[in-house]
Design a protein around this motif. Sequence first.
Motif, PDB file in Angstrom:
ATOM      1  N   HIS A   6       0.706  -7.459  -4.394  1.00  0.00           N
ATOM      2  CA  HIS A   6       2.003  -7.082  -3.823  1.00  0.00           C
ATOM      3  C   HIS A   6       2.164  -5.571  -3.675  1.00  0.00           C
ATOM      4  CE1 HIS A   6       2.454  -6.896  -8.170  1.00  0.00           C
ATOM      5  NE2 HIS A   6       3.482  -6.097  -8.006  1.00  0.00           N
ATOM      6  N   ARG A   7       1.266  -4.807  -4.291  1.00  0.00           N
ATOM      7  CA  ARG A   7       1.317  -3.344  -4.177  1.00  0.00           C
ATOM      8  C   ARG A   7       0.435  -2.829  -3.041  1.00  0.00           C
ATOM      9  NH1 ARG A   7      -0.560  -0.972  -9.554  1.00  0.00           N
ATOM     10  NH2 ARG A   7      -0.040   0.969  -8.453  1.00  0.00           N
ATOM     11  N   TRP A   8      -0.359  -3.719  -2.430  1.00  0.00           N
ATOM     12  CA  TRP A   8      -1.247  -3.310  -1.350  1.00  0.00           C
ATOM     13  C   TRP A   8      -0.424  -3.083  -0.078  1.00  0.00           C
ATOM     14  CZ3 TRP A   8      -6.530  -6.239  -1.032  1.00  0.00           C
ATOM     15  CH2 TRP A   8      -7.111  -6.303  -2.298  1.00  0.00           C
ATOM     16  N   ARG A   9      -0.800  -2.089   0.689  1.00  0.00           N
ATOM     17  CA  ARG A   9      -0.136  -1.879   1.977  1.00  0.00           C
ATOM     18  C   ARG A   9      -0.429  -3.066   2.902  1.00  0.00           C
ATOM     19  NH1 ARG A   9      -0.355   3.629   5.482  1.00  0.00           N
ATOM     20  NH2 ARG A   9       0.857   4.259   3.643  1.00  0.00           N
ATOM     21  N   GLY A  10       0.634  -3.631   3.477  1.00  0.00           N
ATOM     22  CA  GLY A  10       0.472  -4.717   4.434  1.00  0.00           C
ATOM     23  C   GLY A  10      -0.065  -6.005   3.851  1.00  0.00           C
ATOM     24  N   TRP A  11       0.241  -6.305   2.583  1.00  0.00           N
ATOM     25  CA  TRP A  11      -0.348  -7.497   1.966  1.00  0.00           C
ATOM     26  C   TRP A  11       0.090  -8.789   2.658  1.00  0.00           C
ATOM     27  CZ3 TRP A  11       2.651 -11.248  -0.507  1.00  0.00           C
ATOM     28  CH2 TRP A  11       3.959 -10.894  -0.828  1.00  0.00           C
ATOM     29  N   ARG A  12       1.306  -8.814   3.163  1.00  0.00           N
ATOM     30  CA  ARG A  12       1.742 -10.021   3.880  1.00  0.00           C
ATOM     31  C   ARG A  12       0.984 -10.177   5.200  1.00  0.00           C
ATOM     32  NH1 ARG A  12       6.369 -12.454   1.888  1.00  0.00           N
ATOM     33  NH2 ARG A  12       7.512 -11.257   0.310  1.00  0.00           N
ATOM     34  N   GLU A  13       0.670  -9.050   5.841  1.00  0.00           N
ATOM     35  CA  GLU A  13      -0.112  -9.112   7.077  1.00  0.00           C
ATOM     36  C   GLU A  13      -1.528  -9.560   6.792  1.00  0.00           C
ATOM     37  OE1 GLU A  13      -1.706  -6.364  10.800  1.00  0.00           O
ATOM     38  OE2 GLU A  13      -0.147  -5.561   9.484  1.00  0.00           O
ATOM     39  N   ILE A  14      -2.095  -9.124   5.668  1.00  0.00           N
ATOM     40  CA  ILE A  14      -3.434  -9.584   5.276  1.00  0.00           C
ATOM     41  C   ILE A  14      -3.441 -11.102   5.171  1.00  0.00           C
ATOM     42  CG2 ILE A  14      -5.126  -9.628   3.393  1.00  0.00           C
ATOM     43  CD1 ILE A  14      -4.349  -6.706   2.812  1.00  0.00           C
TER      44      ILE A  14
END
Length: 202
Positions: free
Chosen positions: A122-130
Amino acid sequence: MILRLPPLAPGLRVGLYGGSFNPAHAGHRHVSRLALRRLALDRMWWLVSPGNPLKDRSHLPDAASRAAGARAVAQDPRIAVTDFEAALGVRYTVETLSWLTDRHPEIRFVWIMGADSLATFHRWRGWREIAARMPFAVIDRPGYTLRAMASPAARALAASRIDEAAAPTLADRKPPAWLFLHGPRNSLSSTALRATTVRSVS
């Protein structure tokens, strides 16, 4: 720097396993072989990153050196090591996966991550897009099973989690789709290996 990808052919099922590989070790190979077998993949790519934006990179060896070390460890013709992200000039996983899926829609990519990564996903940039870009598999790691499954990302994506028994179908599924793979766990970590090296030198 020339951007070169490992060989590709339409319809290939390719696992993408990213990390700093500082250094690569038998645990990386263990995870890769587990994913190749359980997910019915044709190839595994080790994506040697320029550096994790969430970690200190001040003492990180260059990507080419880490890739060379990874090739010495891989020891499997199905595993290809690449540092193309450095040539591409990207810093974030979402950029890499977007670039690959846009240019190679004929390839069935699957993102591979350890349970420790899911815990902080959840701290990764764009995790929902991944998650929306490609299916992903989470490989169990000692000490992270419960923490990973209780993480904000795991809870947010709970509806798209598939049963582990359906693992061979993951590459064929339309994202979002993910699963948690249990199995023999390997406790090796690059952090521990670096610490051991420092102690032995001093």
